[in-house]
Structure formats: structure tokens, C-alpha cells
Motif scaffolding. Sequence first.
Motif, PDB file in Angstrom:
ATOM      1  N   GLU A 114      19.252  65.731  14.613  1.00 19.94           N
ATOM      2  CA  GLU A 114      20.705  65.939  14.477  1.00 19.94           C
ATOM      3  C   GLU A 114      21.346  66.288  15.815  1.00 19.94           C
ATOM      4  O   GLU A 114      22.388  65.735  16.183  1.00 19.94           O
ATOM      5  CB  GLU A 114      20.988  67.045  13.462  1.00 19.94           C
ATOM      6  N   SER A 115      20.729  67.211  16.557  1.00 24.75           N
ATOM      7  CA  SER A 115      21.318  67.588  17.844  1.00 24.75           C
ATOM      8  C   SER A 115      21.237  66.437  18.841  1.00 24.75           C
ATOM      9  O   SER A 115      22.143  66.268  19.671  1.00 24.75           O
ATOM     10  CB  SER A 115      20.636  68.838  18.403  1.00 24.75           C
ATOM     11  N   LYS A 117      21.506  63.258  18.052  1.00 14.84           N
ATOM     12  CA  LYS A 117      22.588  62.348  17.666  1.00 14.84           C
ATOM     13  C   LYS A 117      23.948  62.904  18.075  1.00 14.84           C
ATOM     14  O   LYS A 117      24.813  62.167  18.568  1.00 14.84           O
ATOM     15  CB  LYS A 117      22.548  62.103  16.155  1.00 14.84           C
ATOM     16  N   ASN A 118      24.160  64.189  17.856  1.00 10.58           N
ATOM     17  CA  ASN A 118      25.446  64.787  18.209  1.00 10.58           C
ATOM     18  C   ASN A 118      25.725  64.682  19.701  1.00 10.58           C
ATOM     19  O   ASN A 118      26.856  64.408  20.132  1.00 10.58           O
ATOM     20  CB  ASN A 118      25.475  66.259  17.786  1.00 10.58           C
ATOM     21  N   ALA A 119      24.696  64.917  20.502  1.00  7.51           N
ATOM     22  CA  ALA A 119      24.870  64.856  21.954  1.00  7.51           C
ATOM     23  C   ALA A 119      25.194  63.438  22.409  1.00  7.51           C
ATOM     24  O   ALA A 119      26.017  63.239  23.318  1.00  7.51           O
ATOM     25  CB  ALA A 119      23.614  65.373  22.649  1.00  7.51           C
ATOM     26  N   LEU A 120      24.557  62.440  21.796  1.00  2.11           N
ATOM     27  CA  LEU A 120      24.872  61.054  22.150  1.00  2.11           C
ATOM     28  C   LEU A 120      26.324  60.730  21.823  1.00  2.11           C
ATOM     29  O   LEU A 120      27.011  60.060  22.608  1.00  2.11           O
ATOM     30  CB  LEU A 120      23.935  60.094  21.420  1.00  2.11           C
ATOM     31  N   SER A 121      26.801  61.202  20.691  1.00  2.00           N
ATOM     32  CA  SER A 121      28.200  60.959  20.328  1.00  2.00           C
ATOM     33  C   SER A 121      29.143  61.547  21.366  1.00  2.00           C
ATOM     34  O   SER A 121      30.158  60.930  21.731  1.00  2.00           O
ATOM     35  CB  SER A 121      28.499  61.557  18.952  1.00  2.00           C
ATOM     36  N   GLU A 201      25.367  70.431  24.364  1.00  2.00           N
ATOM     37  CA  GLU A 201      25.206  70.453  22.911  1.00  2.00           C
ATOM     38  C   GLU A 201      24.726  71.864  22.595  1.00  2.00           C
ATOM     39  O   GLU A 201      23.596  72.241  22.896  1.00  2.00           O
ATOM     40  CB  GLU A 201      24.177  69.410  22.467  1.00  2.00           C
ATOM     41  N   LEU A 202      25.613  72.678  22.034  1.00  2.00           N
ATOM     42  CA  LEU A 202      25.339  74.096  21.847  1.00  2.00           C
ATOM     43  C   LEU A 202      24.424  74.320  20.653  1.00  2.00           C
ATOM     44  O   LEU A 202      24.727  73.892  19.531  1.00  2.00           O
ATOM     45  CB  LEU A 202      26.646  74.867  21.670  1.00  2.00           C
ATOM     46  N   LEU A 203      23.305  75.002  20.889  1.00  2.00           N
ATOM     47  CA  LEU A 203      22.330  75.282  19.845  1.00  2.00           C
ATOM     48  C   LEU A 203      22.320  76.769  19.514  1.00  2.00           C
ATOM     49  O   LEU A 203      22.499  77.605  20.405  1.00  2.00           O
ATOM     50  CB  LEU A 203      20.925  74.884  20.309  1.00  2.00           C
ATOM     51  N   PRO A 204      22.082  77.127  18.260  1.00  2.00           N
ATOM     52  CA  PRO A 204      21.876  78.535  17.922  1.00  2.00           C
ATOM     53  C   PRO A 204      20.653  79.074  18.650  1.00  2.00           C
ATOM     54  O   PRO A 204      19.664  78.360  18.831  1.00  2.00           O
ATOM     55  CB  PRO A 204      21.662  78.520  16.402  1.00  2.00           C
ATOM     56  N   ARG A 205      20.702  80.329  19.071  1.00  2.00           N
ATOM     57  CA  ARG A 205      19.584  80.901  19.824  1.00  2.00           C
ATOM     58  C   ARG A 205      18.277  80.872  19.041  1.00  2.00           C
ATOM     59  O   ARG A 205      17.196  80.789  19.615  1.00  2.00           O
ATOM     60  CB  ARG A 205      19.913  82.338  20.243  1.00  2.00           C
ATOM     61  N   LYS A 206      18.355  80.916  17.719  1.00  2.00           N
ATOM     62  CA  LYS A 206      17.131  80.942  16.912  1.00  2.00           C
ATOM     63  C   LYS A 206      16.352  79.637  17.001  1.00  2.00           C
ATOM     64  O   LYS A 206      15.183  79.589  16.604  1.00  2.00           O
ATOM     65  CB  LYS A 206      17.446  81.266  15.457  1.00  2.00           C
TER      66      LYS A 206
END
Length: 229
Positions: A114-115, A117-121, A201-206
Motif C-alpha cells: 500500500e505504501s 503504491k501511494n508513493a508512486l501516485s 510517504e509518511l509512515l506510522p512509527r510502529k
Amino acid sequence: MNIAIIPARAGSKRIPRKNIKAFHGAPIIFYSIKEALESGCFDKVIVSTDDREIAEIAAQYGAEVPFIRPSDISDDYATTLDVIQHAVKWYLDSGYVLDKVCCIYATAPFVSSESIKNALSTLNADDLLDYVFSATSYAFPIQRALFMREDKTVQMFQPENFNSRSQDLPEAYHDAGQFYWGTVDAFLNKRPIFGDRSKIELLPRKYVQDIDTPEDWELAEALFKVMKC
């Protein structure tokens, strides 16, 4: 076409054979290959390695290994950009037409399709961008960070922020060490990833755990077990 390049050299001093070490029942590189394939973003998912065993394992999980990486970009001094530039040049010299390229680290078990794909968009939406890469926020304000002298006494890096409230300081972010999407031109010319032509692409720290030491590895396995429960 879009390609994913997973760098996976043989040498690793702190965690021997790190890129194929078993992580929850599978070589850790498996997770990067799996999520890259499941993202549907790539025409090819390749592994750039100098090691035949790594190449065989990568192929078992669906990645391609079209070349063995030269020794001069397989030592401790080779950079990620050196490795990606080499792979991009190899494909261009072989007659392929490349659109976007994504470097995905081999030791990134928390990377997600998912991340990716989001970054490519994000990258496709802005022609002025060179890169989009995974990042997360620091858990504590870096403006209040300390350093330790040889005698173990401490000093603030920014003592002017001693009385600043945490909520009044701007949030800071760091590379999550999972992936870097980029344009062919940016990788070919090894333009800096952390620049004003990049977005995150911002990810949750967890979902972020760097794996450089045995302690890091143990923490990542514990976190992975909790996240998958």
C-alpha cells in the motif's frame, strides 16, 4: 516500464548474511520481494547482488536476478545510489525503456504494498519531483536532543530550546529505510534524495524499525510478532 531494485550484497559485518537471515520463518528479503510483487506497480522486481546464494533465494520468491553486481560497488563504501545507478544503466544499455524506478531495501519486513503504491501516485502527480521515499516522525523533539562528552556529562545541541514546550517545536522526520521511488534521470545522475525535489510517504512509527545490529533484529522480530497478532 517500472522496476523495483532490491540491493542485497553478501557482506554484513554486524549481522552476518543479514539479507537472507531467517526472520519469522522466511529469509528477510522475502518480505520486500512479496510486497513489491503484490503492489502491482512493477513490470520487473529485481535483486542486485554479488552473491549466488542470495540470487538463488531471490529467484525462489519471484524476483529476477539479471546480473551479478560488480565487486567495485559491493563493498562497505558503495552507496545505494551507486547500486541503483548501475542497475538502471544495465537496463537502458540492454534496450529497455524505463519510466520510474523504486529502490526497496532487503531488510524491510514492515514495508507494505500500500505504501509503495501511494508513493508512486505522489511521484506521478508532480513532474517536478525527483523522489518520493518512506519516512516517519521522531518520537521526541530533536531540538531538545543531547550529546554526551567523553566524561559522560551532557549538553544540549540547541540549549536555546531548553525552556521550549515540545508542542511549540516543529515536528521532525527521518528516513524510514524502506524504499525510494525516483525518476530515471534522478537516479542516473545520483541527485540527492533528501532535497527540495523530494516528498515523503509518511509512515506510522510502529511500522518502522531500522535493522543494523543484533539488538535491532531482536526488536524487529518482537514488533513484527505483535503487529501480526
